[in-house]
Design an enzyme around this catalytic site. Structure first.
Site, short mmCIF file in Angstrom:
data_model
loop_
_atom_site.label_atom_id
_atom_site.label_comp_id
_atom_site.label_asym_id
_atom_site.label_seq_id
_atom_site.Cartn_x
_atom_site.Cartn_y
_atom_site.Cartn_z
N ASP A 1 -4.70 120.64 65.53
CA ASP A 1 -3.74 119.39 65.67
C ASP A 1 -3.26 117.83 65.06
O ASP A 1 -3.08 117.04 65.22
CB ASP A 1 -5.12 118.37 66.63
CG ASP A 1 -4.36 117.77 67.27
OD1 ASP A 1 -5.70 116.56 67.90
OD2 ASP A 1 -3.40 117.82 68.07
N ASP B 1 -3.94 122.61 69.84
CA ASP B 1 -3.77 121.74 71.02
C ASP B 1 -2.30 121.34 70.61
O ASP B 1 -1.64 121.84 70.03
CB ASP B 1 -3.90 120.22 69.77
CG ASP B 1 -4.16 119.11 71.04
OD1 ASP B 1 -4.06 118.18 70.55
OD2 ASP B 1 -3.62 119.44 72.51
C1 LIG Z 1 -0.35 118.51 56.50
C2 LIG Z 1 -1.79 117.51 56.69
N1 LIG Z 1 -2.68 117.49 56.65
C3 LIG Z 1 -3.97 116.70 56.50
N2 LIG Z 1 -3.48 116.03 57.55
C4 LIG Z 1 -2.44 115.54 58.44
C5 LIG Z 1 -1.61 116.64 58.50
N3 LIG Z 1 -0.30 116.36 58.59
C6 LIG Z 1 -0.95 115.67 59.88
N4 LIG Z 1 -2.62 115.21 59.27
C7 LIG Z 1 -2.81 113.98 60.43
O1 LIG Z 1 -3.10 114.42 61.49
C8 LIG Z 1 -2.40 113.90 62.76
C9 LIG Z 1 -1.63 114.41 63.08
C10 LIG Z 1 -0.95 114.53 64.39
C11 LIG Z 1 0.20 115.06 64.66
N5 LIG Z 1 -0.06 115.46 66.12
C12 LIG Z 1 0.84 114.63 67.05
O2 LIG Z 1 2.35 114.53 66.63
C13 LIG Z 1 0.72 114.29 68.40
C14 LIG Z 1 2.40 114.13 68.80
C15 LIG Z 1 1.53 114.20 70.71
C16 LIG Z 1 2.32 113.17 71.34
C17 LIG Z 1 3.47 114.19 72.76
C18 LIG Z 1 4.08 113.88 73.28
C19 LIG Z 1 4.44 112.09 72.53
F1 LIG Z 1 5.36 111.47 73.88
C20 LIG Z 1 4.37 111.75 72.09
C21 LIG Z 1 3.48 112.43 70.83
C22 LIG Z 1 0.06 114.22 71.40
C23 LIG Z 1 -0.59 114.91 70.45
O3 LIG Z 1 -1.52 115.46 70.60
C24 LIG Z 1 -0.58 115.41 69.95
O4 LIG Z 1 -1.08 115.90 68.65
C25 LIG Z 1 -2.15 112.42 61.38
O5 LIG Z 1 -4.38 112.14 61.73
C26 LIG Z 1 -2.01 112.81 60.79
O6 LIG Z 1 -2.20 111.76 59.84
MG LIG Z 2 -2.73 116.70 69.77
#
Ligand SMILES: Cc1ncnc2c1ncn2[C@@H]1O[C@H](/C=C/CNC(=O)c2cc(-c3ccc(F)cc3)cc(O)c2O)[C@@H](O)[C@H]1O
Ligand SMILES: [Mg+2]
Length: 206
Positions: free
Chosen positions: A133, A161
């Site tokens: 996720d 997810d």
């Molecule tokens: C390589 C690496 N290493 C370690 N941590 C890492 C990492 N890469 C990211 N992270 C961590 O994880 C989370 C990031 C989650 C990314 N999730 C999403 O982008 C996401 C977006 C939506 C969404 C849907 C429709 C929209 F219009 C806008 C947003 C829904 C979701 O459920 C998502 O998960 C965040 O806490 C980030 O710091």
């Molecule tokens: Mg998600």
């Protein structure tokens, strides 16, 4: 979100923490938690797998961490990876508020660097369950890294997810076409909205 948990949830009661976050995100401020609809699918897949060693990539504020850890059998462990220190700090407090800190190891740093170190640092032989996720363009890279590090075993379940929204096309193509995975899509909706999203469950065949 953390204030909503501290105000509305009961210390040591994971379900109340989950409900407090869902209520807050549905009524006050949307956030990218897996949410209650997809959360029920996560719960059922997790209960079916009953993992002794679970991995989560992308802790964010710890919502799915709490959902997973609350269902682990005694002695089972969840390692969750988060590279944003601010999110990690919030997650630690939410996990502790739920009383689940003994089941969860939150590791700060990028998944690409940490995955190869999990065995030496935490004595993990392999994972029974992985929840993806984090950044959507890291799902495929990290899955291949887990394979190469020998951290997947026959029967390991990957649950991803957002395979529809925002979408993870290369990852989906890989797990659905590779002979090494048995993949299935669970249709649901994007957290706290009526838009479609879903989870992809992929069993590693070894
Ligand atoms: C390589 C690496 N290493 C370690 N941590 C890492 C990492 N890469 C990211 N992270 C961590 O994880 C989370 C990031 C989650 C990314 N999730 C999403 O982008 C996401 C977006 C939506 C969404 C849907 C429709 C929209 F219009 C806008 C947003 C829904 C979701 O459920 C998502 O998960 C965040 O806490 C980030 O710091
Ligand atoms: Mg998600």
């Amino acid at each position: 979100m953390l204030k909503a948990v501290q105000k509305n949830a009961t210390k040591g009661d994971p379900q109340s923490v989950i409900s407090a976050i869902d209520h807050y995100c549905r009524n006050k401020e949307w956030a990218m938690n897996v949410g209650d609809d997809k959360g029920l699918i996560l719960d059922s897949v997790l209960t079916e797998v009953n993992p002794s060693a679970a991995l989560e990539l992308g802790t964010y504020c710890g919502y799915s961490t709490v959902r997973i850890a609350r269902l682990l059998s005694p002695g089972s462990k969840l390692i969750t990876v988060e590279f944003n220190p601010a999110f990690a700090a919030v997650a630690r407090q939410i996990i502790a508020y739920a009383g689940l800190q003994d089941k969860v190891t939150l590791v700060e740093g990028p998944s690409g660097d940490l995955i190869p170190k999990l065995r030496e640092r935490f004595g993990v032989k392999s994972f029974d369950f992985v929840f993806l996720d984090h950044w959507k363009d890291r799902y495929l890279l990290d899955t291949k890294l887990l394979e190469d590090c020998g951290l997947l075993q026959k029967g390991t379940v990957l649950l991803a997810d957002n395979v529809i929204c925002p979408g993870t096309p290369e990852y989906l193509k890989y797990v659905r076409s590779s002979p090494r995975y048995e993949s299935r899509y669970y249709k649901s909706n994007l957290e706290y909205t009526k838009l479609e999203d879903g989870l992809e469950k992929s069993v590693f065949l070894g």
